[in-house]
Design a protein around this motif. Structure first.
Motif, PDB file in Angstrom:
ATOM      1  N   ALA A 224      58.708  27.560  55.017  1.00 57.09           N
ATOM      2  CA  ALA A 224      58.780  26.502  56.044  1.00 57.09           C
ATOM      3  C   ALA A 224      57.815  26.813  57.190  1.00 57.09           C
ATOM      4  N   LYS A 225      57.854  28.068  57.660  1.00 55.76           N
ATOM      5  CA  LYS A 225      57.005  28.438  58.803  1.00 55.76           C
ATOM      6  C   LYS A 225      55.525  28.270  58.456  1.00 55.76           C
ATOM      7  N   LYS A 226      55.154  28.764  57.298  1.00 51.21           N
ATOM      8  CA  LYS A 226      53.747  28.685  56.880  1.00 51.21           C
ATOM      9  C   LYS A 226      53.311  27.220  56.724  1.00 51.21           C
ATOM     10  N   THR A 227      54.209  26.410  56.193  1.00 50.62           N
ATOM     11  CA  THR A 227      53.845  25.015  55.931  1.00 50.62           C
ATOM     12  C   THR A 227      53.766  24.222  57.239  1.00 50.62           C
ATOM     13  N   ILE A 228      54.704  24.472  58.137  1.00 52.68           N
ATOM     14  CA  ILE A 228      54.653  23.779  59.442  1.00 52.68           C
ATOM     15  C   ILE A 228      53.391  24.206  60.190  1.00 52.68           C
ATOM     16  N   ARG A 229      53.069  25.487  60.140  1.00 58.31           N
ATOM     17  CA  ARG A 229      51.833  26.005  60.763  1.00 58.31           C
ATOM     18  C   ARG A 229      50.583  25.287  60.255  1.00 58.31           C
ATOM     19  N   ALA A 230      50.645  24.913  58.971  1.00 60.88           N
ATOM     20  CA  ALA A 230      49.465  24.269  58.375  1.00 60.88           C
ATOM     21  C   ALA A 230      49.106  22.991  59.126  1.00 60.88           C
ATOM     22  N   ALA A 231      50.116  22.391  59.785  1.00 59.70           N
ATOM     23  CA  ALA A 231      49.856  21.162  60.556  1.00 59.70           C
ATOM     24  C   ALA A 231      48.891  21.434  61.712  1.00 59.70           C
ATOM     25  N   LEU A 232      48.868  22.679  62.208  1.00 64.41           N
ATOM     26  CA  LEU A 232      48.011  22.996  63.356  1.00 64.41           C
ATOM     27  C   LEU A 232      46.550  23.181  62.954  1.00 64.41           C
ATOM     28  N   ASP A 233      46.327  23.593  61.735  1.00 64.73           N
ATOM     29  CA  ASP A 233      44.970  23.989  61.324  1.00 64.73           C
ATOM     30  C   ASP A 233      44.325  23.054  60.318  1.00 64.73           C
ATOM     31  N   ASN A 234      45.034  21.984  59.927  1.00 64.29           N
ATOM     32  CA  ASN A 234      44.520  21.113  58.863  1.00 64.29           C
ATOM     33  C   ASN A 234      44.605  19.640  59.260  1.00 64.29           C
ATOM     34  N   SER A 235      43.863  18.810  58.550  1.00 61.72           N
ATOM     35  CA  SER A 235      43.999  17.362  58.730  1.00 61.72           C
ATOM     36  C   SER A 235      45.349  16.942  58.143  1.00 61.72           C
ATOM     37  N   LEU A 236      45.827  15.754  58.521  1.00 59.02           N
ATOM     38  CA  LEU A 236      47.101  15.257  57.991  1.00 59.02           C
ATOM     39  C   LEU A 236      47.045  15.187  56.462  1.00 59.02           C
ATOM     40  N   THR A 237      45.930  14.691  55.955  1.00 59.08           N
ATOM     41  CA  THR A 237      45.798  14.533  54.500  1.00 59.08           C
ATOM     42  C   THR A 237      45.901  15.892  53.809  1.00 59.08           C
ATOM     43  N   ASP A 238      45.185  16.892  54.322  1.00 59.34           N
ATOM     44  CA  ASP A 238      45.247  18.225  53.716  1.00 59.34           C
ATOM     45  C   ASP A 238      46.624  18.845  53.906  1.00 59.34           C
TER      46      ASP A 238
END
Ligand code: COA
Length: 274
Positions: A224-238
């Protein structure tokens, strides 16, 4: 000499494992982050990351010592910033080394859930420690701020980046360009503090939240933490693609079978954390 960082291991109510309560302990200097505190926090992070029994990390500052006779009491502080005395006469080369691979990044990079328990001043590096945790619980006497501009500086522990994510571009600009502090209620309204409570309730409120989180599957929490973090470093689509893969991968875990079965059986899940 007392330890600058104290770790208490609090048993998880859900069974095995502990919550690591980490206290930054320099109350006479408002828990300012000197090099000793930085090293101790980095060691703590390595220990917490590699110790399977640690399910959640709560970071806080030591309360004030009783004042010497005739002297005023020091105020409550989470952390009142980097230790300014260590900045005198220093140049870029020294600071770059000191601030690269620092304790705040170590906290940010923990794969386990982190909570900042904030009572009093969380200024400069203190605000950055709080912002590097996943969740912030604040008492009504918490004060957040980025006063570095008053020293001819800007935040150097990721504050310019992480605070924007919490409060938005405009408010981050205002805070960092004025150096004005934000009181507890405003911090709560802005989204810096997830929850606000009285100083007396702070420990119970924070530990109750930590216990709730610590009762979940460690593996799923990490995902969960890693996936939520992905929102900070990626586009919405990615980010949505990253989530889809993470979600699908959880279907190959024992904990997903355990969680789903426990729901259907109306029982409590006993996670294997895998
Ligand atoms: N670095 C080093 N020492 C600090 C410190 C810091 N960031 N913040 C506080 N201290 C020390 C003070 O020098 C003082 O030490 P002393 O008693 O040996 O003189 C002690 O902590 C208590 O602080 P004091 O300033 O006397 O308390 P106060 O109630 O008058 O003011 C603050 C509280 C938080 C407003 C004030 O300490 C402050 O502005 N601190 C610096 C905040 C800052 O700029 N942080 C960003 C650093 S990059």
């Amino acid at each position: 000499m007392s330890e600058v960082v104290i770790i208490d291991e609090i048993p998880c109510e859900s069974g095995d494992g502990v919550i690591a309560k980490v206290t930054i302990n320099r109350p006479d200097k408002l828990n300012a982050l000197n090099q000793d505190v930085g090293s101790a926090l980095k060691e703590m992070c390595e220990w917490a990351e590699n110790n399977d029994s640690v399910r959640c990390v709560v970071i806080t500052g030591a309360g004030p010592n009783p004042p010497p006779e005739g002297k005023r009491a020091k105020p409550n502080a989470f952390v009142a910033g980097a230790d300014i005395t260590e900045f005198v006469g220093k140049g870029s080369e020294y600071i770059l080394e000191l601030f690269t691979d620092n304790a705040i990044e170590a906290i940010w990079n923990l794969s386990k859930p982190t909570i900042a328990m904030v009572d009093g001043f969380a200024l400069g590096g203190g605000c950055e420690v709080a912002c590097s945790c996943d969740i912030r619980i604040a008492s009504t006497r918490a004060i957040f701020g980025t006063p570095e501009i008053k020293l001819g500086l800007i935040p150097g522990y990721g504050g310019t980046q992480r605070l924007v994510n919490l409060v938005g571009y405009g408010k981050a600009m205002e805070m960092m360009m004025t150096g004005n502090n934000v009181g507890a209620e405003e911090a709560h309204r802005l989204g810096i503090a997830n929850q606000l409570c009285t100083p007396e309730e702070l420990l119970d409120t924070t530990m109750s939240l930590a216990q709730t989180i610590a009762g979940k599957s460690m593996h799923t929490l990490r995902v969960a933490k890693k996936t939520i973090r992905a929102a900070l470093d990626n586009s919405l689509t990615d980010g949505v693609k990253i989530e889809a893969l993470a979600f699908a991968n959880l279907f190959d875990t024992e904990d997903k079978e355990i969680g789903v079965k426990a729901f259907l059986d109306r029982s409590e899940p006993k996670w294997v954390h895998k």
